[in-house]
Design a protein around this motif. Structure first.
Motif, short mmCIF file in Angstrom:
data_model
loop_
_atom_site.label_atom_id
_atom_site.label_comp_id
_atom_site.label_asym_id
_atom_site.label_seq_id
_atom_site.Cartn_x
_atom_site.Cartn_y
_atom_site.Cartn_z
N TYR A 102 -84.60 -57.87 -65.94
CA TYR A 102 -85.59 -57.22 -65.52
C TYR A 102 -84.56 -55.56 -64.77
N ILE A 103 -85.12 -55.03 -65.64
CA ILE A 103 -84.19 -53.60 -65.75
C ILE A 103 -85.91 -53.28 -64.62
N PRO A 104 -84.73 -52.06 -63.66
CA PRO A 104 -85.92 -51.45 -62.76
C PRO A 104 -86.65 -50.65 -63.35
N THR A 105 -87.71 -49.93 -62.58
CA THR A 105 -87.47 -48.66 -63.19
C THR A 105 -88.29 -47.64 -61.71
N PHE A 106 -88.45 -46.34 -61.18
CA PHE A 106 -87.50 -45.92 -60.32
C PHE A 106 -88.43 -45.06 -60.36
N GLY A 107 -88.75 -44.94 -58.21
CA GLY A 107 -89.36 -43.46 -58.13
C GLY A 107 -88.79 -42.19 -59.07
N ASN B 30 -69.55 -61.40 -66.72
CA ASN B 30 -70.44 -61.14 -67.57
C ASN B 30 -71.56 -60.45 -67.06
N PRO B 31 -70.94 -59.36 -65.82
CA PRO B 31 -72.45 -58.38 -65.67
C PRO B 31 -73.34 -57.80 -66.55
N ASN B 32 -74.32 -57.60 -66.38
CA ASN B 32 -75.54 -56.69 -66.68
C ASN B 32 -74.75 -55.56 -66.69
N LEU B 33 -75.40 -54.45 -67.59
CA LEU B 33 -74.31 -52.62 -67.24
C LEU B 33 -75.19 -52.17 -67.90
N TYR B 34 -75.12 -50.59 -67.46
CA TYR B 34 -76.52 -50.46 -67.43
C TYR B 34 -75.85 -48.50 -67.18
N TRP B 35 -76.11 -47.81 -67.92
CA TRP B 35 -75.95 -46.29 -67.78
C TRP B 35 -77.18 -45.11 -67.51
N TYR B 36 -77.38 -44.26 -66.78
CA TYR B 36 -78.22 -44.11 -66.76
C TYR B 36 -78.11 -42.44 -66.11
N ARG B 37 -78.86 -41.46 -66.09
CA ARG B 37 -79.00 -40.16 -66.01
C ARG B 37 -80.15 -39.38 -65.29
N GLN B 38 -79.45 -39.01 -64.17
CA GLN B 38 -80.13 -38.26 -63.84
C GLN B 38 -79.65 -36.86 -63.48
N ALA B 39 -81.57 -36.15 -63.86
CA ALA B 39 -81.75 -34.65 -63.71
C ALA B 39 -81.99 -34.23 -62.35
N ALA B 40 -82.18 -33.32 -62.24
CA ALA B 40 -82.57 -32.62 -60.77
C ALA B 40 -83.31 -33.05 -61.01
N GLY B 41 -84.40 -33.62 -59.48
CA GLY B 41 -85.89 -33.43 -58.95
C GLY B 41 -86.55 -34.37 -60.19
N LEU B 44 -84.22 -41.45 -62.16
CA LEU B 44 -83.77 -41.66 -62.66
C LEU B 44 -84.12 -41.63 -64.25
N GLN B 45 -83.54 -41.54 -64.98
CA GLN B 45 -83.07 -42.27 -66.99
C GLN B 45 -82.53 -43.18 -67.45
N LEU B 46 -82.86 -44.61 -67.35
CA LEU B 46 -82.40 -44.91 -68.19
C LEU B 46 -81.87 -45.03 -69.71
N LEU B 47 -80.49 -44.78 -70.36
CA LEU B 47 -80.72 -44.39 -71.64
C LEU B 47 -79.81 -45.64 -72.24
N PHE B 48 -78.90 -46.37 -71.50
CA PHE B 48 -78.05 -47.79 -72.15
C PHE B 48 -78.34 -48.54 -70.47
N TYR B 49 -78.94 -50.15 -71.71
CA TYR B 49 -77.96 -51.44 -71.18
C TYR B 49 -77.24 -51.83 -72.01
N SER B 50 -76.71 -53.44 -72.00
CA SER B 50 -75.44 -54.08 -72.04
C SER B 50 -75.50 -55.32 -71.44
N VAL B 51 -76.33 -56.76 -71.97
CA VAL B 51 -76.03 -58.25 -71.81
C VAL B 51 -74.74 -59.10 -71.96
N GLY B 52 -74.16 -58.39 -72.61
CA GLY B 52 -73.15 -58.75 -73.87
C GLY B 52 -72.17 -57.69 -74.32
N ILE B 53 -71.24 -58.58 -74.25
CA ILE B 53 -70.07 -57.77 -75.29
C ILE B 53 -70.68 -56.87 -76.88
#
Lengths: 116, 113
Positions: A102-107, B30-41, B44-53
Motif C-alpha cells: 500500500y505505498i502511496p503516491t503523493f502530489g 513489525n511496522p513498515n518503515l519508509y524514507w522519503y526525501r522532499q525537495a523544495a516544490g 515527496l520522493q520515496l527512497l526506501f521502504y522496509s517490511v521487516g528486519i
C-alpha cells in the motif's frame, strides 16, 4: 500505476473565508485517499483519509474532503480558515501493490496562504 | 501510544563525507518503515521502504542506502555525500498490511556544502 495531481501550487485566501484545495488522481485499482498537512520544517501530519464507506470524510482542524469516483477527485475543503492553517497540503493515493505494501503516491503539494 | 523519533533535526555536511540518519519507532512491532526525501516544490520522493528486519526495497538508484538492523530502527546512510543529496529527509511508519495513513517523523534538514 497511480498518480496524483494537485491542480494549484499556491492558494491565497483571506482569514475566515472558505477554501478548497483540489486533488485529482488516477489509479487502475481500488484506491485509498489521504490528505496531509505540513507546517514549516516539520513532518507531515495526517488530516483525513478515505478508505471506504461515506464519501464525505471529516478530519482534524475542521477540514473535510469528498471522494468523487466518477470525477476521480478528492478535494479538501474548510468553510472558514484561520491564520494557523497556513501550511503545505499534500494529497496522496494508494492501492494494493503486488507485495500488499500500500505505498502511496503523493502530489506535489499546495501551499495554503491565509492572509489577515 | 506509538511515537516516531528522527534525528538529527538539522545537519550540515561537506561533500564527500559520510551520512547516517536514524529513525526509531516506539509502541508498535513489525511496522513498515519508509524514507522519503522532499525537495523544495517537488513533493515527496520515496527512497526506501522496509517490511521487516533486513528487508530493504529501493525505489530509485542513488547515492544512498538504507538498513534495518532492528525491528523498529531504520537507518539512512551514504558513504560519500553529493551536493544533490541536500534536502529534507522524512522517516515514516505504518502498520504492516493495513491500509491507513502514515505517521511521519519531524524530519532532518540536510545541507551538503
Amino acid at each position: 500505476a497511480q498518480s496524483v495531481t494537485q491542480l494549484d501550487s499556491q492558494v491565497p485566501v483571506f482569514e475566515e473565508a472558505p477554501v478548497e484545495l483540489r486533488c485529482n488522481y488516477s489509479s487502475s485499482v481500488s484506491v485509498y485517499l489521504f490528505w496531509y498537512v505540513q507546517y514549516p520544517n516539520q513532518g507531515l501530519q495526517l488530516l483525513l483519509k478515505y478508505l471506504s464507506g461515506s464519501t464525505l470524510v471529516k478530519g482534524i482542524n475542521g477540514f473535510e474532503a469528498e471522494f468523487n469516483k466518477s470525477q476521480t477527485s478528492f478535494h479538501l475543503r474548510k468553510p472558514s480558515v484561520h491564520i494557523s492553517d497556513t501550511a503545505e497540503y499534500f494529497c496522496a493515493v494508494s492501492g494494493t501493490t503486488s507485495g500488499g505494501s500500500y505505498i502511496p503516491t503523493f502530489g506535489r503539494g499546495t501551499s495554503l496562504i491565509v492572509h489577515p | 501510544s506509538q511515537t516516531i523519533h528522527q534525528w538529527p533535526a538539522t545537519l550540515v555536511q561537506p561533500v564527500g563525507s559520510p551520512l547516517s540518519l536514524e529513525c526509531t519507532v516506539e509502541g508498535t512491532s513489525n511496522p513498515n518503515l519508509y524514507w522519503y526525501r522532499q525537495a523544495a516544490g517537488r513533493g515527496l520522493q520515496l527512497l526506501f521502504y522496509s517490511v521487516g528486519i533486513g528487508q530493504i526495497s529501493s525505489e530509485v538508484p542513488q547515492n544512498l542506502s538504507a538498513s534495518r538492523p532492528q525491528d523498529r530502527q531504520f537507518i539512512l546512510s551514504s558513504k560519500k555525500l553529493l551536493l544533490s543529496d541536500s534536502g529534507f529527509y522524512l522517516c515514516a511508519w505504518k502498520k504492516a498490511l493495513l491500509q491507513g495513513g502514515y505517521t511521519f517523523g519531524s524530519g532532518t534538514r540536510l545541507t551538503v556544502v
